[in-house]
Design a protein around this motif. Structure first.
Motif, mmCIF file in Angstrom:
data_model
loop_
_atom_site.group_PDB
_atom_site.id
_atom_site.type_symbol
_atom_site.label_atom_id
_atom_site.label_comp_id
_atom_site.label_asym_id
_atom_site.label_seq_id
_atom_site.Cartn_x
_atom_site.Cartn_y
_atom_site.Cartn_z
ATOM 1 N N PHE A 1 27.468 22.901 -32.580
ATOM 2 C CA PHE A 1 26.191 22.877 -31.865
ATOM 3 C C PHE A 1 26.300 21.983 -30.647
ATOM 4 O O PHE A 1 26.928 20.914 -30.689
ATOM 5 C CB PHE A 1 25.077 22.358 -32.798
ATOM 6 C CG PHE A 1 23.759 22.162 -32.106
ATOM 7 C CD1 PHE A 1 22.948 23.244 -31.803
ATOM 8 C CD2 PHE A 1 23.340 20.890 -31.733
ATOM 9 C CE1 PHE A 1 21.722 23.073 -31.160
ATOM 10 C CE2 PHE A 1 22.123 20.703 -31.088
ATOM 11 C CZ PHE A 1 21.321 21.798 -30.797
ATOM 12 N N TYR A 4 30.534 25.564 -37.956
ATOM 13 C CA TYR A 4 29.687 25.778 -36.780
ATOM 14 C C TYR A 4 29.885 24.637 -35.797
ATOM 15 O O TYR A 4 30.353 23.547 -36.152
ATOM 16 C CB TYR A 4 28.211 25.852 -37.179
ATOM 17 C CG TYR A 4 27.804 27.122 -37.880
ATOM 18 C CD1 TYR A 4 27.357 28.224 -37.150
ATOM 19 C CD2 TYR A 4 27.840 27.227 -39.272
ATOM 20 C CE1 TYR A 4 26.961 29.395 -37.794
ATOM 21 C CE2 TYR A 4 27.446 28.381 -39.916
ATOM 22 C CZ TYR A 4 27.011 29.463 -39.172
ATOM 23 O OH TYR A 4 26.636 30.616 -39.810
ATOM 24 N N PRO A 14 19.010 28.457 -32.601
ATOM 25 C CA PRO A 14 18.086 27.347 -32.336
ATOM 26 C C PRO A 14 17.233 27.639 -31.102
ATOM 27 O O PRO A 14 17.595 28.446 -30.240
ATOM 28 C CB PRO A 14 19.024 26.156 -32.116
ATOM 29 C CG PRO A 14 20.311 26.765 -31.654
ATOM 30 C CD PRO A 14 20.418 28.094 -32.347
ATOM 31 N N LEU A 32 24.426 27.360 -30.825
ATOM 32 C CA LEU A 32 25.056 27.204 -32.131
ATOM 33 C C LEU A 32 26.080 28.325 -32.283
ATOM 34 O O LEU A 32 25.721 29.503 -32.258
ATOM 35 C CB LEU A 32 24.013 27.259 -33.242
ATOM 36 C CG LEU A 32 24.510 27.007 -34.669
ATOM 37 C CD1 LEU A 32 25.093 25.606 -34.797
ATOM 38 C CD2 LEU A 32 23.392 27.210 -35.672
ATOM 39 N N HIS A 76 16.506 18.193 -32.100
ATOM 40 C CA HIS A 76 16.849 19.614 -32.136
ATOM 41 C C HIS A 76 16.941 20.038 -33.602
ATOM 42 O O HIS A 76 17.577 19.361 -34.414
ATOM 43 C CB HIS A 76 18.179 19.885 -31.435
ATOM 44 C CG HIS A 76 18.133 19.593 -29.963
ATOM 45 N ND1 HIS A 76 17.958 20.557 -29.016
ATOM 46 C CD2 HIS A 76 18.246 18.412 -29.289
ATOM 47 C CE1 HIS A 76 17.969 20.011 -27.805
ATOM 48 N NE2 HIS A 76 18.152 18.696 -27.951
ATOM 49 N N ARG A 77 16.328 21.148 -33.915
ATOM 50 C CA ARG A 77 16.302 21.645 -35.293
ATOM 51 C C ARG A 77 17.276 22.819 -35.423
ATOM 52 O O ARG A 77 17.223 23.774 -34.634
ATOM 53 C CB ARG A 77 14.882 22.091 -35.652
ATOM 54 C CG ARG A 77 14.711 22.657 -37.061
ATOM 55 C CD ARG A 77 13.300 23.210 -37.178
ATOM 56 N NE ARG A 77 13.080 23.910 -38.441
ATOM 57 C CZ ARG A 77 12.516 23.373 -39.501
ATOM 58 N NH1 ARG A 77 12.124 22.122 -39.473
ATOM 59 N NH2 ARG A 77 12.341 24.082 -40.604
ATOM 60 N N VAL A 78 18.157 22.749 -36.417
ATOM 61 C CA VAL A 78 19.102 23.828 -36.694
ATOM 62 C C VAL A 78 18.951 24.247 -38.155
ATOM 63 O O VAL A 78 18.588 23.450 -39.015
ATOM 64 C CB VAL A 78 20.559 23.396 -36.420
ATOM 65 C CG1 VAL A 78 20.788 23.133 -34.944
ATOM 66 C CG2 VAL A 78 20.931 22.178 -37.251
#
Length: 613
Positions: A112, A110, A73, A78, A120-122
């Motif tokens: 994060f 996972y 990210p 992550l 927040h973009r994953v």
């Protein structure tokens, strides 16, 4: 009508069964299609707290285990915790038919976390098994920041001034906790970007707490670690605090200016208690507390180029020392000497290497031969130990000189140098082994006591005196009368044939013995040594590598000892390569010399044989 309606009922029942079976088969084939899903833990999500993300695939084969991939990210961390497989099977019986199905499920787990609020973009997440590739859509996570609580403080103390690459830096972690919260903490999480950058920063071995001692847990890229800590009492803003203090030793791995962000602490506070069945107290309500430090940065510089000595090999710290020892001090010219170099000091020993002593001129290449390339080292309790093979090339050498080792002292901001003690040597010329030391001499025949004893220098030597074959007294005349020859041939033809054969044999033996006696005895001895040592080299091919190299080197040295004119740079290189294997620090497990080396040795022996004649 009753019979028809009954037949129709049976027909409908059969059709329903077929439809049900077809539906089950269709559903089974649909389940067999691979599918990837992303499952995220429930909201709300808070800054500094980990969020669990499970990427689950169904419809894959049991083997091989799939691989999970995702792009890092832009903000936050992550981390893949592991891949969890799950296999299940079921059996159904429908109208007497047994239907068996198996399901394989793989879950990539996972976690994060981020230190900044907002979206927040994953993802997207990818899972691959053989030729099957699955992919999810990206996922957006909104992090909320818990309001700063004055009853909490977190501080990460790093140096304000520039530091140097490889320097050992003590850093301090302080968690301030209001005294009234001491018994109301259910859990906490301390995070910092400094502990997540494995490619930029390393840490020395951390001190772990003993049983019953105070500890402090922090989150790192490899998970939660527990540090030994101590508790102090302080007062701030008219409030009493308990301060839990822990330390780590930071080692910068890259030069540059690095923004470390703000360290944060999230605390789960118990707001309400209730009694359990046994009268004990358990949490009935909890709340979140949050605090963060001010943003920190760290500037890392490389050791300066100005005034850098040739004996500097990257060591940064203070108090270094170099100890050198040799396995022997009395050697023959060209024999290898095993040197042990031990480097000690207050610095990053794991990253130490040796300088080029040949390039610095301390071990002159005209007097000493050193191995090429970097010499690997081995860490011990308080030192890094290097082993190398040194060979003396000049008989005039009387010692291994003192060797220099330099380091950069970040406190003094200048280079420092230490020197080892010289090692006295006694170098003897290369021992020339005579043929008498290698091959047993042939006993010389005793001379006749007559003519030689009387001092008659003109008296000819007999074959017996020369140790050769003699035909003195033999009747070698030829019969010319035909009658006698016919008479003898008719009387004893077998004896005649034997006599001729014996005569020819004796004549050839005499010629061979005379020719051998005329050959230079020294040349004969050298040829004999060559043949024996060639057999020795051939037999080494079936021996373990170290023993094979020992036999080859010894055989080549013995050939050169009796025939010095056969020595060549190629032979010296072969002997040097043998010694590098014989005196290598780690043992070899391979069998025999490698094919290329054996071919070089055979080619050299063939050329040596041509030179011998």
């Amino acid at each position: 009508m009753t019979r028809k309606s009954g037949s129709r009922g049976h027909a409908l029942a059969a059709l329903a069964s077929l439809c049900l079976a077809a539906g089950l088969l269709f559903s089974g084939s649909a389940a067999a299609a691979a599918e990837l899903q992303l499952r995220v833990s429930r909201e709300p999500y808070y800054v500094g707290l980990p969020i669990d993300l499970h990427v689950q695939a169904t419809g894959l084969e049991k083997e091989p285990q799939p691989s999970c991939e995702v792009d890092p990210p832009e903000r936050g961390t992550l981390r893949l915790l592991g891949i969890v497989p799950n296999f299940s099977s079921s059996v159904r019986i429908i109208n007497g038919r047994v239907l068996k199905s198996e399901t394989a499920t793989f879950t990539c787990q996972y976690q994060f976390s981020a230190s900044q609020p907002g979206d927040h973009r994953v993802g997207p997440f990818r899972m691959t098994q053989g030729g099957v590739a699955l992919r999810t859509e990206p996922y957006s996570i909104r992090l909320e920041e818990v309001p700063l609580d004055p009853r909490l403080r977190i501080r990460l103390l790093v140096p304000d001034q520039p530091v140097y690459l490889g320097q050992h830096l003590p850093i301090r972690i302080e968690w301030w906790l209001a005294a009234q919260l001491q018994d109301r903490i259910r859990g906490y999480s301390i995070r910092s970007d400094l502990f997540q950058r494995d490619d930029t920063f390393d840490f020395a071995a951390d001190e772990t707490p003993r049983r019953g001692e105070q500890s402090l847990e922090i989150e790192t890229s490899s998970g939660t670690i527990t540090l030994a800590a101590k508790v102090e009492k302080r007062r701030h803003d008219n409030r009493d605090f308990l301060v839990i203090v822990a330390e780590r030793t930071l080692i910068p791995l890259r030069a540059g200016e690095f923004a470390l962000g703000s360290a944060s602490v999230n605390v789960e506070e118990v707001t309400r208690w209730q009694r359990d069945l046994f009268g004990g107290r358990r949490p009935a309500g909890t709340g979140r507390l949050f605090s963060r430090d001010e943003a920190r940065s760290l500037v890392v510089a490389a050791a300066p180029l100005e005034d850098r000595p040739n004996s500097f090999a990257g060591a940064v710290g203070k108090g270094f020392s170099l100890e050198v020892s040799a396995d022997r001090s009395v050697v023959q010219l060209g024999d290898p000497i095993a040197l042990t170099l031990s480097v000690r000091g207050d610095g990053n020993l794991a990253g130490l290497s040796l300088p080029s002593f040949g390039a610095s001129g301390e071990l002159d290449p005209e007097h000493f031969h050193l191995p090429e390339g970097e010499v690997p080292g081995r860490l011990t309790d308080d030192a890094k130990v290097f082993r190398l093979s040194l060979r003396v090339l000049d008989e005039a050498v009387s010692e291994i000189p003192a060797l220099s080792y330099s380091w950069f002292d970040p406190e003094l901001e200048q280079y420092q140098t230490t020197r080892s003690r010289p090692i006295a040597l006694s170098v003897r010329p290369a021992e020339v082994i005579s043929a008498d030391d290698v091959v047993s001499p042939i006993p010389a025949a005793q001379s006749a006591p007559d003519a030689r004893a009387d001092g008659d220098a003109d008296a000819p030597e007999t074959g017996a005196q020369q140790g050769g074959f003699s035909l003195t007294g033999a009747d070698l005349s030829l019969e010319q009368k035909r009658e006698k020859l016919l008479q003898r041939s008719h009387a004893r033809p077998g004896l005649q044939i034997a006599a001729y054969a014996g005569s020819i044999t004796l004549l050839l033996a005499a010629l061979w013995a005379r020719r051998r006696s005329e050959v230079n005895p020294d040349l004969r001895r050298r040829r004999e040594v060559y043949r024996q040592q060639r057999k020795r080299i051939a037999a080494a091919g079936s021996q373990p590598r170290r023993e094979a190299m020992t036999q080859i080197a010894a055989a080549l040295r013995e050939i050169v000892a009796v025939a010095p004119e056969l020595r060549s740079p190629e032979l010296d290189d072969l002997v040097r390569e043998c010694d590098s294997v014989i005196y290598a620090p780690a043992g070899e497990t391979a069998t025999g010399a490698d094919a290329q080396f054996a071919e070089r040795a055979r080619s050299l022996l063939d050329r040596m044989r041509e030179t011998l004649g």
